[in-house]
Enzyme design. Structure first.
Site, PDB file in Angstrom:
ATOM      1  N   CYS A 157       0.824  -1.212   0.000  1.00 24.62           N
ATOM      2  CA  CYS A 157       0.000   0.000   0.000  1.00 24.62           C
ATOM      3  C   CYS A 157       0.862   1.268   0.000  1.00 24.62           C
ATOM      4  O   CYS A 157       2.080   1.223   0.111  1.00 24.62           O
ATOM      5  CB  CYS A 157      -0.914  -0.008   1.216  1.00 24.62           C
ATOM      6  SG  CYS A 157      -0.021   0.171   2.775  1.00 24.62           S
TER       7      CYS A 157
ATOM      8  N   ARG B 157      11.644  -5.000   6.557  1.00 28.95           N
ATOM      9  CA  ARG B 157      12.488  -4.686   5.402  1.00 28.95           C
ATOM     10  C   ARG B 157      13.920  -4.623   5.904  1.00 28.95           C
ATOM     11  O   ARG B 157      14.179  -4.102   6.976  1.00 28.95           O
ATOM     12  CB  ARG B 157      12.061  -3.346   4.803  1.00 28.95           C
ATOM     13  CG  ARG B 157      12.767  -2.991   3.505  1.00 28.95           C
ATOM     14  CD  ARG B 157      11.889  -2.019   2.753  1.00 28.95           C
ATOM     15  NE  ARG B 157      12.519  -1.414   1.589  1.00 28.95           N
ATOM     16  CZ  ARG B 157      13.147  -0.242   1.613  1.00 28.95           C
ATOM     17  NH1 ARG B 157      13.265   0.433   2.747  1.00 28.95           N
ATOM     18  NH2 ARG B 157      13.650   0.262   0.509  1.00 28.95           N
TER      19      ARG B 157
ATOM     20  N   ALA C  15       3.055   1.726   2.976  1.00 25.41           N
ATOM     21  CA  ALA C  15       4.265   0.893   2.899  1.00 25.41           C
ATOM     22  C   ALA C  15       5.354   1.601   2.098  1.00 25.41           C
ATOM     23  O   ALA C  15       6.535   1.559   2.448  1.00 25.41           O
ATOM     24  CB  ALA C  15       3.946  -0.466   2.277  1.00 25.41           C
TER      25      ALA C  15
HETATM   26 FE1  CFM Z   1      13.301   0.427  -5.534  1.00 30.78          FE
HETATM   27 FE2  CFM Z   1      11.287  -0.264  -4.218  1.00 30.78          FE
HETATM   28 FE3  CFM Z   1      13.844  -0.975  -3.544  1.00 30.78          FE
HETATM   29 FE4  CFM Z   1      12.735  -1.941  -5.801  1.00 30.78          FE
HETATM   30 FE5  CFM Z   1      11.743  -3.849  -4.115  1.00 30.78          FE
HETATM   31 FE6  CFM Z   1      10.264  -2.203  -2.616  1.00 30.78          FE
HETATM   32 FE7  CFM Z   1      12.824  -2.900  -1.866  1.00 30.78          FE
HETATM   33 MO1  CFM Z   1      10.871  -4.562  -1.823  1.00 30.78          MO
HETATM   34  S1  CFM Z   1      11.435  -0.368  -6.332  1.00 30.78           S
HETATM   35  S2  CFM Z   1      14.669  -1.287  -5.451  1.00 30.78           S
HETATM   36  S3  CFM Z   1      12.374  -3.980  -6.289  1.00 30.78           S
HETATM   37  S4  CFM Z   1      12.825   0.884  -3.455  1.00 30.78           S
HETATM   38  S5  CFM Z   1       9.707  -3.901  -3.626  1.00 30.78           S
HETATM   39  S6  CFM Z   1       9.423  -0.263  -3.043  1.00 30.78           S
HETATM   40  S7  CFM Z   1      11.098  -2.562  -0.752  1.00 30.78           S
HETATM   41  S8  CFM Z   1      12.923  -4.796  -2.653  1.00 30.78           S
HETATM   42  S9  CFM Z   1      14.699  -1.775  -1.720  1.00 30.78           S
HETATM   43  C1  HCA Z   2       7.052  -3.489   0.823  1.00 33.43           C
HETATM   44  C2  HCA Z   2       8.387  -3.963   1.355  1.00 33.43           C
HETATM   45  C3  HCA Z   2       8.957  -5.147   0.615  1.00 33.43           C
HETATM   46  C4  HCA Z   2       8.186  -6.412   0.894  1.00 33.43           C
HETATM   47  C5  HCA Z   2       8.959  -7.636   0.563  1.00 33.43           C
HETATM   48  C6  HCA Z   2       8.247  -8.892   0.195  1.00 33.43           C
HETATM   49  C7  HCA Z   2      10.438  -5.302   1.049  1.00 33.43           C
HETATM   50  O1  HCA Z   2       6.776  -3.585  -0.372  1.00 33.43           O
HETATM   51  O2  HCA Z   2       6.278  -2.997   1.611  1.00 33.43           O
HETATM   52  O3  HCA Z   2       7.075  -8.895  -0.203  1.00 33.43           O
HETATM   53  O4  HCA Z   2       8.912  -9.929   0.285  1.00 33.43           O
HETATM   54  O5  HCA Z   2      11.293  -5.322   0.214  1.00 33.43           O
HETATM   55  O6  HCA Z   2      10.666  -5.426   2.252  1.00 33.43           O
HETATM   56  O7  HCA Z   2       8.949  -4.877  -0.761  1.00 33.43           O
END
Ligand code: CFM
Ligand code: HCA
Length: 530
Positions: A52, A86, A55
């Protein structure tokens, strides 16, 4: 594995869902300028992997800043389930606090929903000041707060006056926008408006940089900083992994912004370019080639031959340390295939590293990428492609006595593009092989079905689908949390990644699992039957 992989996935849907989901899928054809539908609402009832708006704002962009207290204003679950999930690592600077281990929430209850929750928020601020005495407090609102209309902005202003601190409130209610992406935008706007430009730190080097969109998951940011410092760069601030308010506040004084994750932070890169004239460079420190290319681009940007030479020395030194191990891993993994489904940029960035290990990506997608993440910036200016921005306050940035919104109309964008060179970059589609598949907002049913049809040797994804995929007999590594490993960035990170993939793929456990499709035509039934 043919054209009908996606057709076979779509066949179970009714006509309406079929039509919708079809537009979120494509098969790579390099001869066409392909378009995909992205950043639109998920269909109710579909098990989307998305998160969401809260998040994206609280968890992703603001959460990693270590020297401020971030209060979740909402029911206790919102704060609790976003607590420590995270892997943004942080360690306190000497004598400074690190609040990232804590969870602060107002724990809204039914009476607060009926009579208003601002009293509780004020009490929470008082308690935080008493216990922690931070210089900065930020507040992140969750769904009910928006519905009952608590004036959290007024509470923040009052706290600033009462305590002489910085207090910034974010109306990042979970329902806003269509995914985490809206939350990134709201967080970026708040940082730009209230933090960036207010700091007094003076960079010492002319090669001063900020790293934007690096959240230090598994220590990735530390590994990048190590390499950059070794070359001679000064890292003024990191947005926001292991981040500090004072450095973020002074980031406008750096000479160049590096953008690692473009999806979550392009807004700040654009706004800083307009307001402070800080250029930005798209980088990718995932994979050896990506890292080397990024370092060379940086040296070219600064245009100093000594810096370029030092860059080459460091590249040679770092490569020499990892080459043998990378070659050994490649010899074991060569010829395998992978599927990648992560929130944003990682599904793109990791393809290069996998290729270096001989692993070909056959399916990739983003949970919440926008069209430019898929198609590239030349195809569509991201800043205007913002279905998630309808409820988001837009900031005005001034340039040459004209005002521009950080969220631009096409006309404003064209005018501005003529004024300053806005960056271009390639999207994921252009980097993928002919015949492979791209799927936006992949859901659990589609993941199962694509596994059945494409049979990738490994699936890189998140916690929501990891175990379902793994029980179906396929290695699944979390590309969000790195399954508690990392760093994966830079030279040393590439080796760590290679080792983890080898360990996972060659574990004897796989011989004990029979993928369901080996015993029956559909995925219904028990898993693990011989
Ligand atoms: Fe960018 Fe993200 Fe991230 Fe990403 Fe992600 Fe995420 Fe993440 Mo989870 S777009 S690189 S692929 S900031 S989903 S909102 S939290 S891994 S560090
Ligand atoms: C988020 C955080 C997340 C969730 C990871 C997952 C992360 O989107 O709110 O679903 O395994 O990287 O911690 O993307």
């Amino acid at each position: 594995m043919t054209m009908d992989a996606s057709a076979r996935v779509l066949e179970r849907y009714n006509a309406k869902v079929f039509k919708n989901r079809k537009e979120h899928m494509l098969r790579i054809n390099p001869d066409e300028a392909q378009q995909i539908t992205a950043n639109t609402r998920a269909i109710p009832g579909i098990m989307t992997n998305r998160g969401c708006c809260y998040a994206g704002c609280k968890g992703v962009v603001l959460g990693p800043i270590k020297d401020m207290v971030l209060i979740t204003h909402g029911p206790v679950g919102c704060g609790f389930y976003s607590w420590g999930t995270r892997r943004n690592k942080a360690r306190a600077e000497e004598g400074e606090p690190n609040f990232t281990q804590y969870c602060f929430t107002t724990d809204l209850q039914e009476p607060d929903i009926v009579f208003g929750g601002t009293k509780k928020l004020k009490a929470a601020i008082d308690e935080v000041m008493q216990l922690m005495n931070p210089k900065t407090i930020m507040i992140a609102a969750t769904c009910p707060v928006g519905l009952i209309g608590d004036d959290i902005q007024a509470v923040a202003t009052e706290a600033e006056q009462q305590y002489g601190i910085r207090c910034v409130a974010y109306n990042c209610e979970g329902y806003k926008g269509v995914s985490q992406s809206a939350g990134h935008h709201i967080a970026n706007n708040g940082l730009m408006k209230r933090v960036i430009g207010t700091g007094s730190y003076e960079p010492a080097s002319k090669y001063s940089i900020n790293i934007l969109g690096e959240y230090n998951i598994g220590g990735d940011g530390w590994e990048q900083e190590r390499i950059l410092r070794k070359i001679g760069y000064e890292v003024v601030s990191v947005f926001t992994g292991d981040g500090e308010i004072e450095r973020i506040a002074s980031s406008h004084k750096a000479n160049l912004n590096l953008v690692q994750c473009h999806r979550s932070i392009n807004y700040i890169a654009e706004m800083m370019k307009i307001k402070y004239g800080v250029d930005w460079l798209k980088v990718n420190f995932i994979g050896l080639e990506g890292t080397i290319e990024s370092l060379r681009h940086m040296a070219a940007y600064f245009g100093d031959p000594a810096l370029a030479q030092r860059t080459e020395e460091v590249i040679a030194e770092e490569l020499a340390e990892v080459q043998d191990e990378m070659a050994a891993a490649k010899a074991r993994l060569d010829g395998l295939t992978a599927a990648l489904f992560v929130g944003g940029s990682r599904s793109h960035h990791y393809q290069g590293l996998l290729k270096e290990l001989g692993v070909r990506t056959v399916l990739a997608g983003y949970e919440f990428g926008h069209r430019d993440d898929y198609e590239g910036r030349e195809v569509i200016p991201d800043i205007k492609d913002d279905a998630d921005s309808k409820n988001i306050e837009h900031i005005t940035v001034e340039k040459d006595e004209k005002k521009y919104h950080a969220y631009l109309t096409q006309e404003e964008y064209d005018k501005l593009a003529a004024l300053i060179p806005l960056e271009k970059y390639d999207g994921m589609i252009r980097d993928m092989d002919a015949g492979t598949f791209v799927v936006d907002d992949l859901n659990m049913y589609e993941a199962d079905k694509f596994m059945e049809v494409l049979k990738p040797d490994m699936f890189f994804s998140g916690i929501k689908d990891k175990y379902a995929l793994q029980k179906a007999g396929t290695l699944s590594r979390q590309l969000h949390s790195y399954d508690y490993s990392g760093p994966y960035a830079g030279f040393k990170g590439a080796v760590q990644f290679a080792k983890d993939v080898c360990l996972g793929y060659f574990t004897p456990a796989w011989h004990m699992v029979t993928p369901p499709w080996k015993t029956r035509a559909t995925l219904q039934g028990t898993v693990g039957e011989k």
